[in-house]
Design an enzyme around this catalytic site. Structure first.
Site, PDB file in Angstrom:
ATOM      1  N   CYS A  62       0.846  -1.179   0.000  1.00 16.56           N
ATOM      2  CA  CYS A  62       0.000   0.000   0.000  1.00 16.56           C
ATOM      3  C   CYS A  62       0.886   1.235   0.000  1.00 16.56           C
ATOM      4  CB  CYS A  62      -0.858  -0.011   1.260  1.00 16.56           C
ATOM      5  SG  CYS A  62      -2.582  -0.008   0.897  1.00 16.56           S
ATOM      6  N   GLY A  63       0.615   2.150  -0.850  1.00 19.05           N
ATOM      7  CA  GLY A  63       1.370   3.393  -0.873  1.00 19.05           C
ATOM      8  C   GLY A  63       0.507   4.561  -0.459  1.00 19.05           C
ATOM      9  N   ILE A  84      -0.768   6.814  -2.432  1.00 17.65           N
ATOM     10  CA  ILE A  84      -1.842   7.154  -3.364  1.00 17.65           C
ATOM     11  C   ILE A  84      -2.572   5.933  -3.915  1.00 17.65           C
ATOM     12  CG2 ILE A  84      -0.749   9.323  -4.067  1.00 17.65           C
ATOM     13  CD1 ILE A  84       0.123   7.882  -6.659  1.00 17.65           C
ATOM     14  N   GLY A  85      -2.106   4.767  -3.565  1.00 18.55           N
ATOM     15  CA  GLY A  85      -2.800   3.598  -4.090  1.00 18.55           C
ATOM     16  C   GLY A  85      -2.295   2.302  -3.508  1.00 18.55           C
ATOM     17  N   THR A  86      -2.941   1.231  -3.936  1.00 12.55           N
ATOM     18  CA  THR A  86      -2.577  -0.106  -3.494  1.00 12.55           C
ATOM     19  C   THR A  86      -2.115  -0.902  -4.703  1.00 12.55           C
ATOM     20  OG1 THR A  86      -4.264   0.045  -1.798  1.00 12.55           O
ATOM     21  CG2 THR A  86      -3.438  -2.145  -2.285  1.00 12.55           C
ATOM     22  N   LYS A 137      -1.385  -1.142  -9.964  1.00 11.20           N
ATOM     23  CA  LYS A 137      -1.553  -0.108  -8.946  1.00 11.20           C
ATOM     24  C   LYS A 137      -2.957   0.459  -9.108  1.00 11.20           C
ATOM     25  CE  LYS A 137       0.887   3.695  -6.783  1.00 11.20           C
ATOM     26  NZ  LYS A 137       2.209   4.287  -6.633  1.00 11.20           N
ATOM     27  N   ASP A 142      12.648  10.704  -4.729  1.00 13.65           N
ATOM     28  CA  ASP A 142      12.177   9.820  -3.655  1.00 13.65           C
ATOM     29  C   ASP A 142      12.991   8.532  -3.612  1.00 13.65           C
ATOM     30  OD1 ASP A 142      10.625   9.180  -1.496  1.00 13.65           O
ATOM     31  OD2 ASP A 142       8.969   8.344  -2.686  1.00 13.65           O
TER      32      ASP A 142
HETATM   33  N1  LIG Z   1       5.886  -3.511  -9.883  1.00 12.78           N
HETATM   34  C1  LIG Z   1       5.851  -3.983  -8.665  1.00 12.78           C
HETATM   35  N2  LIG Z   1       6.162  -5.240  -8.451  1.00 12.78           N
HETATM   36  C2  LIG Z   1       6.125  -5.742  -7.215  1.00 12.78           C
HETATM   37  N3  LIG Z   1       5.783  -5.027  -6.158  1.00 12.78           N
HETATM   38  C3  LIG Z   1       5.468  -3.752  -6.318  1.00 12.78           C
HETATM   39  C4  LIG Z   1       5.474  -3.162  -7.569  1.00 12.78           C
HETATM   40  N4  LIG Z   1       5.125  -1.868  -7.454  1.00 12.78           N
HETATM   41  C5  LIG Z   1       4.901  -1.666  -6.169  1.00 12.78           C
HETATM   42  N5  LIG Z   1       5.099  -2.795  -5.466  1.00 12.78           N
HETATM   43  C6  LIG Z   1       4.924  -2.980  -4.058  1.00 12.78           C
HETATM   44  O1  LIG Z   1       3.813  -2.247  -3.660  1.00 12.78           O
HETATM   45  C7  LIG Z   1       4.156  -1.365  -2.629  1.00 12.78           C
HETATM   46  C8  LIG Z   1       3.347  -0.117  -2.788  1.00 12.78           C
HETATM   47  O2  LIG Z   1       3.863   0.541  -3.907  1.00 12.78           O
HETATM   48  P1  LIG Z   1       3.540   2.051  -4.155  1.00 12.78           P
HETATM   49  O3  LIG Z   1       4.400   2.491  -5.247  1.00 12.78           O
HETATM   50  O4  LIG Z   1       2.106   2.263  -4.310  1.00 12.78           O
HETATM   51  O5  LIG Z   1       3.833   2.697  -2.843  1.00 12.78           O
HETATM   52  P2  LIG Z   1       5.043   3.292  -2.057  1.00 12.78           P
HETATM   53  O6  LIG Z   1       6.293   2.882  -2.661  1.00 12.78           O
HETATM   54  O7  LIG Z   1       4.851   2.910  -0.661  1.00 12.78           O
HETATM   55  O8  LIG Z   1       4.852   4.733  -2.353  1.00 12.78           O
HETATM   56  P3  LIG Z   1       4.174   6.076  -2.198  1.00 12.78           P
HETATM   57  O9  LIG Z   1       3.467   6.131  -0.953  1.00 12.78           O
HETATM   58  O10 LIG Z   1       5.286   6.962  -2.252  1.00 12.78           O
HETATM   59  O11 LIG Z   1       3.293   6.146  -3.375  1.00 12.78           O
HETATM   60  C9  LIG Z   1       5.625  -1.152  -2.738  1.00 12.78           C
HETATM   61  O12 LIG Z   1       6.187  -0.913  -1.518  1.00 12.78           O
HETATM   62  C10 LIG Z   1       6.124  -2.455  -3.330  1.00 12.78           C
HETATM   63  O13 LIG Z   1       6.484  -3.352  -2.294  1.00 12.78           O
END
Ligand SMILES: Nc1ncnc2c1ncn2[C@@H]1O[C@H](COP(=O)(O)OP(=O)(O)OP(=O)(O)O)[C@@H](O)[C@H]1O
EC number: 2.7.11.1
Length: 933
Positions: free
Chosen positions: A545-546, A548-550, A566, A662
């Site tokens: 989960c980030g 802005i999205g999951t 995403k 970032d």
């Molecule tokens: N292409 C991918 N393949 C595998 N896992 C992914 C992929 N993209 C994202 N993830 C997993 O999903 C999680 C969430 O990704 P996301 O980019 O939404 O959030 P984040 O890195 O926590 O960022 P932010 O809050 O800055 O948007 C990541 O921490 C990663 O572990």
């Protein structure tokens, strides 16, 4: 047709007209049966021949003073004089009254005593008048040379109607109730007026458009001999097959539709004509609605284009063949020659079709080959952009004159992706230190600039220039609780048109992943269902989960292809004012084409959820991977490997005018093959970048002089020219003077060995660092924030080199350099605290030196701030590294594999255990029910 036509009409079908004897003035008839013989003899008794015979026999020739008047009445009166004279003449009169058949000016009454000479003269007059009438009739058909095809058809129809009404033409109604089928005898061609084709011919041509025109004529001729009849259904259903048919007949039929004045006296023929008309007008558009010539032409064009597109879709490499096939179809669509009306129609085409400049205007049949080539040219012109983009060696790309947005979008995106590809190559190859590579790289960077800026769409350059034009944006200051959480509270000074980038950077053409089967899988679904949606995926597990999205691991149903999707809730984003971040990420993802950056396969919006379909990385992220390491830190070679790949990714991003902002281990994912993928672009900043080439042949002992400048002042207008050394100066005007160079403060990287410096100087250096970019947004992750961001002084691309230093530190030492007890202390440490290195683990001097060079608090003195990645790549820490081949190097470790191709958490994380393969979020159509946040 002759003067006997009227007489033949009166005969019954089974009557056979045979010469009894070849008398000088007449013929006898002979029936086949005795009954017929009797009847014919009776008729003979009332015939002219009989009269003549009688006259010859009697020799009692009385001079007639009374000329038989042309008055019908007189004939009737005279006919009453004898019973033998009452039937046959009246029959003739009745036949002559037939509509459209001229009457003789005078009738020879046989009951009267007339001289042989007079009788013969009257007979001749009668015949002559009939012939004249017939001539008039046929003249109206053949008419003047300016008569239209429709007029000829009309005249022919009149003839046909006359003949069919009389029941002898052979145009016999077969079953009027079924739609007025008519049988048209295929008469020998030479029986018809040479100036115009027979009706049967014409309809044959319409009904058999696949035949070449000449073949049609030949076959008609041969078939026509012997009075073979052939059923031609003049109904639209008869011509339903094939678009080329419909288009082919279009021109004729439009004219028919416009010009034919149907004979009102003959309902049967009128019906037929109307059916033809319906048939015609329905053909091009496949509807019963009438179309005008313009629409028809459009339809013809679009049919051709559709066919061509289909061909293109089916098999790109064979498009040439497909095109020529299509051209042939187009050729057949073009109506037959020497028809003035057609010319007008073709002119219409010229006006309508942007690409129809080479349509033939005459003699289509004779110029089939040239027509083909013309049409081929037409198609080439239609594919202008594609061709340009594939033949860019000689021509600058031009994307403004396209008639087909879809095709041009493709071409444009292709070209844009080519730029991306070139930039990627530049990124990779330039690092190899090859002189040639650097030179070509320079050219490619120029392409990128010119390409982007030349587009009417708001390209990257235009967009980022806007941003740099207003670098300071209004900001809020907000911290999140976790020191590793990204801070993204910023507002962008400019917003970009999503559409512009959507069209420019299609995610369907990423050269570095072009062989990936996942493209095909996605494309297949799109073709099959028309669009791609969440309903086409099984969501297997939540990856994370980030802000802005999951992100979900998803399988494209029916395939074995895994993706990371995403999912972002648009309403949620709008409420939290995070839509710009989502948009930024989406737009950047579309631009990317690099082995260490994510590939965006598709994006769609389903039920207010924005979805990005990306490449799935089963190896987890570097943060997780580091935790698994002994001492929770990477051995130096492993760290070097990872940061080297990160450096190339950052270099590529900077070349595209993207400041990442970032960087942290959590955003570095490990691919299936152990190489890395930098992800998460929602905090990235897009900006302008000026590619700069550093002279390679500087005198030893001096810094390479910078010979750079804005692309738009370049003398080199040929973007794909191979930059020769002599061309380098002309392509880039100086940006920094040598005085400026000499006046700058010494930097950490300046301590490089003399050998290294000499080596570096001997190579041309490409700098594509967005050094002018500035932003005041407070973005990043606490422990990774650069001092200039914390101080709010405005920041640029150098923040990425700060975070790069922090990353290397963390990978080597297992912790970040300025971490405090809380975020505030961390921030204070970043700004105030000097860099310290722990005693353990043991780290090389080169590594520490690089970290020192990167973690310089003043951004202008930071390693990389001036020349970007070039400076960093030259650092001894990377000595011996083959940058160009790093993607082929064996990674420090390969990810463990679990179900679904592996993953950091494995199948155990699936709700309901391994039996329940799918997430609780069942897709009902495009509607999903699951917790996003
Ligand atoms: N292409 C991918 N393949 C595998 N896992 C992914 C992929 N993209 C994202 N993830 C997993 O999903 C999680 C969430 O990704 P996301 O980019 O939404 O959030 P984040 O890195 O926590 O960022 P932010 O809050 O800055 O948007 C990541 O921490 C990663 O572990």
């Amino acid at each position: 047709m002759g003067s006997f036509a009227c007489e033949i009409v009166e005969e019954k079908d089974d009557e056979v007209r045979l010469p009894k004897h070849s008398g000088r003035y007449g013929k006898s008839v002979m029936g086949s049966s005795s009954k017929d013989l009797e009847r014919k003899q009776r008729e003979y008794h009332g015939s002219l021949e009989y009269d003549i015979d009688k006259l010859f026999q009697s020799i009692s020739v009385k001079p007639s003073t009374r000329l038989m008047s042309s008055s019908f009445h007189n004939h009737e009166t005279s006919a009453s004089a004898g019973p033998s004279r009452t039937t046959s003449p009246s029959k003739r009169i009745a036949s002559i009254k037939k509509p459209g058949t001229p009457q003789s000016p005078r009738f020879v009454g046989l009951s009267d005593s007339v001289s042989l000479k007079q009788a013969l003269r009257d007979r001749c007059i009668s015949k002559a008048s009939e012939m004249a009438a017939q001539k008039r009739l046929s003249k109206s058909a053949a008419a003047s040379p300016r008569v239209s095809e429709a007029d000829r058809i009309k005249s022919l129809y009149n003839q046909v109607s006359n003949e069919s009404t009389s029941g002898r033409s052979g145009l016999v109604p077969v079953d009027k109730g079924k739609g007025s089928l008519v049988e048209i005898p295929l008469l020998p061609v030479n029986n018809k007026p040479s100036s115009s084709k027979s009706v049967s011919q014409r309809f044959e041509e319409h009904s058999n458009p696949i035949s070449e025109p000449s073949q049609a004529g030949t076959s008609l001729g041969s078939q026509g001999v012997g009075n073979q009849t052939r059923e031609i259904k003049l109904l639209h259903k008869s011509n339903k097959s094939g678009s080329c048919l419909s288009s082919g007949s279009g021109d004729y039929e439009i004219e028919l539709d416009e010009n034919v004045a149907l004979p009102s006296t003959d309902a049967f023929v009128e019906d037929d004509v109307m059916e033809i008309d319906k048939h015609v007008t329905s053909l091009p558009s496949h509807s019963s609605k009438k179309v005008n010539g313009t629409e028809l032409d459009k339809n013809i064009l679009s049919s051709a284009l559709d066919a061509e597109q289909k061909g293109k879709l089916d098999d790109a490499p064979s498009s040439g063949t497909e095109k020529s096939k299509t051209v042939r179809k187009v050729t057949r669509m073009i109506p037959r020659p020497k028809q003035p009306k057609k010319k007008i129609l073709l002119k219409k085409k010229l006006k309508i079709g942007v690409v129809s400049a080479t349509y033939p205007t005459k003699d289509d049949e004779e110029h089939v080959p040239s027509l083909d080539s013309s049409a081929h040219q037409l198609l080439c012109q239609r594919c202008h952009c594609s061709l340009k983009s594939t033949s860019i060696d000689n021509h600058p790309p031009s994307y403004t004159t396209s008639h087909n947005p879809e095709i041009c979008t493709d071409s444009l995106s292709s070209a844009s992706n080519n730029v991306g590809k070139e930039a990627r190559q530049l990124s990779d190859e330039n690092s190899s230190g090859s002189c040639n590579v650097s030179q070509s790289s320079e050219a490619e960077i120029v392409i990128m600039k010119q390409d982007v800026s030349s587009s009417n769409n708001s390209g990257i350059s235009a967009m980022v220039e806007k941003e740099t034009g207003n670098p300071t944006s209004s900001e809020k200051f907000e911290f999140s609780l976790s020191s590793k959480d990204s801070l993204g509270d910023y507002s962008r000074s400019t917003s970009m048109s999503e559409e512009s980038n959507l069209s420019r950077f299609s995610c369907g053409n990423k050269p570095h992943m072009s062989m990936d089967v996942r493209w095909e899988a996605i494309k297949h679904v799109k073709v099959q269902y028309g669009s791609l949606g969440l309903r086409h995926f099984n969501l297997l597990k939540k990856l994370g989960c980030g802000d802005i999205g999951t992100v979900y691991l998803a399988e494209l149903i029916g395939t074995n292809c895994l993706f990371a999707i995403k999912v972002m809730d648009n309403e949620f984003l709008a409420r939290r004012k995070k839509s710009p971040r989502a948009q930024a990420e989406r737009e950047i993802l579309k631009m990317l084409d690099h082995p260490f950056l994510p590939t965006l396969y598709a994006q769609f919006t389903s039920d207010n959820l924005s979805c990005l379909v990306m490449e799935y990385c089963p190896g987890g992220d570097l943060h997780v991977l580091r935790q698994k390491q002994l001492g929770r830190c990477f051995p130096e070679p492993a760290a070097r490997f990872y940061v080297a790949e990160i450096l190339l990714a950052l270099e590529y991003l900077h070349m595209l005018g993207i400041i990442y902002r970032d960087l942290k281990p959590e955003n570095i994912l490990v691919r299936e093959d152990g190489h890395i993928m930098l992800t998460d672009f929602d905090l990235s900043l897009r900006c302008a970048v000026n590619p700069t080439l550093l002279r390679s042949n500087s005198p030893p002992g001096k810094d390479p002089a910078r010979i750079s400048g804005p692309y738009n002042t370049s003398n080199c207008i040929q973007p794909f020219c191979i930059i020769e050394p002599s061309c380098q100066v002309s392509c880039f005007s100086p940006r920094l003077s040598s005085n400026q160079q000499q006046g700058r403060k010494p930097k950490r990287g300046d301590h490089l060995s003399k050998t290294q410096q000499h080596l570096n100087r001997s190579l041309p250096q490409l700098v594509a660092e967005p050094t002018e970019a500035r932003s005041n947004s407070f973005v990043g992750t606490h422990e990774y924030l650069a001092p200039e961001i914390i101080k709010g002084e405005g920041h640029g691309a150098a923040v990425d080199w700060w975070t790069f230093g922090v990353l290397l530190y963390e990978l080597l030492y297992g912790k970040t350099p300025f971490k405090g007890y809380n975020n505030d202390e961390t921030l204070a440490n970043v700004v105030l605290q000097n860099l310290k290195f722990p005693d353990s683990p043991l780290v090389s001097f080169q590594a520490k030196d690089l970290i020192r060079g990167l973690l310089v608090k003043e951004p202008e003195n930071r390693l990389g701030s001036e020349k970007g990645s070039v400076e960093i790549k030259r650092h001894p820490f990377f000595e011996g590294l083959n940058w160009a081949l790093i993607r082929c190097a064996i990674p420090p470790e390969l990810p463990d594999f679990y179900e679904y191709g592996g993953g950091p958490e494995g199948a155990a994380d699936l709700p309901g255990g391994s039996n329940n393969r799918y997430l609780e979020c069942k897709a009902i159509g495009d509607h999903l029910e699951f917790e996003l946040f």
